[in-house]
Design a protein around this motif. Structure first.
Motif, PDB file in Angstrom:
ATOM      1  N   MET A   1       8.447 -12.947   2.436  1.00  0.00           N
ATOM      2  CA  MET A   1       7.423 -11.954   2.770  1.00  0.00           C
ATOM      3  C   MET A   1       6.609 -11.601   1.528  1.00  0.00           C
ATOM      4  O   MET A   1       7.148 -11.419   0.443  1.00  0.00           O
ATOM      5  N   ALA A   2       5.314 -11.497   1.699  1.00  0.00           N
ATOM      6  CA  ALA A   2       4.456 -11.097   0.589  1.00  0.00           C
ATOM      7  C   ALA A   2       4.561  -9.601   0.371  1.00  0.00           C
ATOM      8  O   ALA A   2       4.977  -8.854   1.243  1.00  0.00           O
ATOM      9  N   SER A   3       4.179  -9.164  -0.818  1.00  0.00           N
ATOM     10  CA  SER A   3       4.214  -7.735  -1.126  1.00  0.00           C
ATOM     11  C   SER A   3       3.286  -6.966  -0.205  1.00  0.00           C
ATOM     12  O   SER A   3       2.185  -7.405   0.111  1.00  0.00           O
ATOM     13  N   ALA A   4       3.742  -5.769   0.220  1.00  0.00           N
ATOM     14  CA  ALA A   4       2.937  -4.953   1.141  1.00  0.00           C
ATOM     15  C   ALA A   4       2.053  -3.961   0.402  1.00  0.00           C
ATOM     16  O   ALA A   4       1.347  -3.185   1.029  1.00  0.00           O
ATOM     17  N   SER A   5       2.112  -3.961  -0.924  1.00  0.00           N
ATOM     18  CA  SER A   5       1.339  -2.976  -1.679  1.00  0.00           C
ATOM     19  C   SER A   5      -0.149  -3.307  -1.655  1.00  0.00           C
ATOM     20  O   SER A   5      -0.549  -4.444  -1.428  1.00  0.00           O
ATOM     21  N   ASP A   6      -0.952  -2.288  -1.905  1.00  0.00           N
ATOM     22  CA  ASP A   6      -2.397  -2.491  -1.964  1.00  0.00           C
ATOM     23  C   ASP A   6      -2.777  -3.216  -3.254  1.00  0.00           C
ATOM     24  O   ASP A   6      -2.017  -3.246  -4.222  1.00  0.00           O
ATOM     25  N   PHE A   7      -3.953  -3.793  -3.246  1.00  0.00           N
ATOM     26  CA  PHE A   7      -4.492  -4.394  -4.456  1.00  0.00           C
ATOM     27  C   PHE A   7      -5.981  -4.077  -4.515  1.00  0.00           C
ATOM     28  O   PHE A   7      -6.577  -3.649  -3.526  1.00  0.00           O
ATOM     29  N   SER A   8      -6.567  -4.233  -5.687  1.00  0.00           N
ATOM     30  CA  SER A   8      -7.967  -3.853  -5.885  1.00  0.00           C
ATOM     31  C   SER A   8      -8.794  -5.039  -6.350  1.00  0.00           C
ATOM     32  O   SER A   8      -8.303  -5.912  -7.070  1.00  0.00           O
ATOM     33  N   VAL A   9     -10.049  -5.047  -5.926  1.00  0.00           N
ATOM     34  CA  VAL A   9     -10.999  -6.058  -6.386  1.00  0.00           C
ATOM     35  C   VAL A   9     -12.236  -5.342  -6.918  1.00  0.00           C
ATOM     36  O   VAL A   9     -12.496  -4.184  -6.583  1.00  0.00           O
ATOM     37  N   TYR A  10     -12.991  -6.027  -7.757  1.00  0.00           N
ATOM     38  CA  TYR A  10     -14.214  -5.467  -8.322  1.00  0.00           C
ATOM     39  C   TYR A  10     -15.406  -6.150  -7.657  1.00  0.00           C
ATOM     40  O   TYR A  10     -15.617  -7.356  -7.814  1.00  0.00           O
TER      41      TYR A  10
END
Length: 267
Positions: A1-10
């Motif tokens: 399973m991939a991480s469920a946390s959020d990530f940010s892009v610019y």
């Protein structure tokens, strides 16, 4: 399973009027996919909760559009995100793709934005400054310094529209001052005190004194080239851009994410 946390892009924004320039960069938070494509059953009969797929490219587009509409719109702008790509001026991505399958945390994203103006809609200024004529104060003090004589009262204009006229001009229309062409010229004052501000003051018009001010414009102007004229639809102020490549997201200065406050008007 991939991480469920959020990530940010610019997300780097490029307006259609200046396709070779990046005018602003936003930091947008997205959710990762909770499904590992290598082990998940993605057959036609499989039922997957859409929340498990995480944010899509279309979700990214929606967040950019929402940010511009809420934070950069002074009321009569329409923002359309036409394309999103991982490369500058690159091939647009399909909107249905899962964002985390393309972008990693901290990735650069390039979005093309079309900005249109509804000239029939007028909006209240973000901020105004009271204008008290220095001449009036001085005259009152000299005439009767021992009395509390009232200075002129002004009504702040709360409706305006503006648009870019070619590469060099910003035109600002004040409809409350329609019919001003026959008004005495000495009762109309339009000033450009710095290359980031201007003000309008009209006395004894339609039984009132009027004022409108932009204490800090979105971009710099050439004060000596700025003009104004009375039209049947109102008083129009013509602001000459200092840099033709500037993009006026707003008439009033709005700070971009990460931008520092500065008073470097003369730079």
């Amino acid at each position: 399973m991939a991480s469920a946390s959020d990530f940010s892009v610019y997300v780097h924004l490029t307006p259609t009027t200046h396709p070779d320039k990046i005018c602003e960069t936003l930091k947008i938070s997205l959710s990762r996919s909770k499904i590992d494509p290598e082990t998940a059953d993605l057959g036609e009969e499989s039922k997957i909760d859409t929340d498990q797929l995480g944010s899509s490219v279309d979700d990214l587009v929606g967040k950019v559009r929402e940010f511009l509409t809420v934070n950069r719109n002074d009321g009569n702008k329409v923002y359309e995100v036409l394309a999103v790509s991982p490369q500058f001026m690159g091939v647009p991505l399909p909107l249905g793709l899962t964002a985390s399958s393309i972008f990693a945390d901290g990735s650069d994203v390039y979005a093309t934005v079309r900005i249109t103006v509804d000239s029939k809609r007028y909006v209240a200024p973000i901020s105004t400054i009271p204008i008290v004529p220095k001449q009036t104060i001085a005259a009152s003090a000299l005439t009767n310094p021992s009395t509390n004589e009232k200075v002129l009262k002004f009504r702040t204009i709360t409706k305006y529209s503006y648009f870019e006229s070619g590469d060099k001009w910003i035109k600002v229309l004040l409809p409350d001052l329609a019919g001003l062409s026959s008004h005495p010229a000495d009762k109309i004052k339009v000033e450009f005190p710095t290359n980031r501000s201007f003000s309008v003051e009209v006395t004894d018009f339609n039984g009132q004194n009027w004022q409108f001010a932009v204490p800090r414009t979105q971009c710099r102007i050439l004060t000596k080239a700025c003009t104004f004229q009375m039209k049947s639809s109102g008083l129009q102020v013509s602001l000459r851009k200092k840099n033709t490549g500037d993009n006026w997201w707003s008439l009033f200065k709005s700070k971009a994410i990460g931008e520092k406050d500065t008073d470097d008007e003369d730079q």
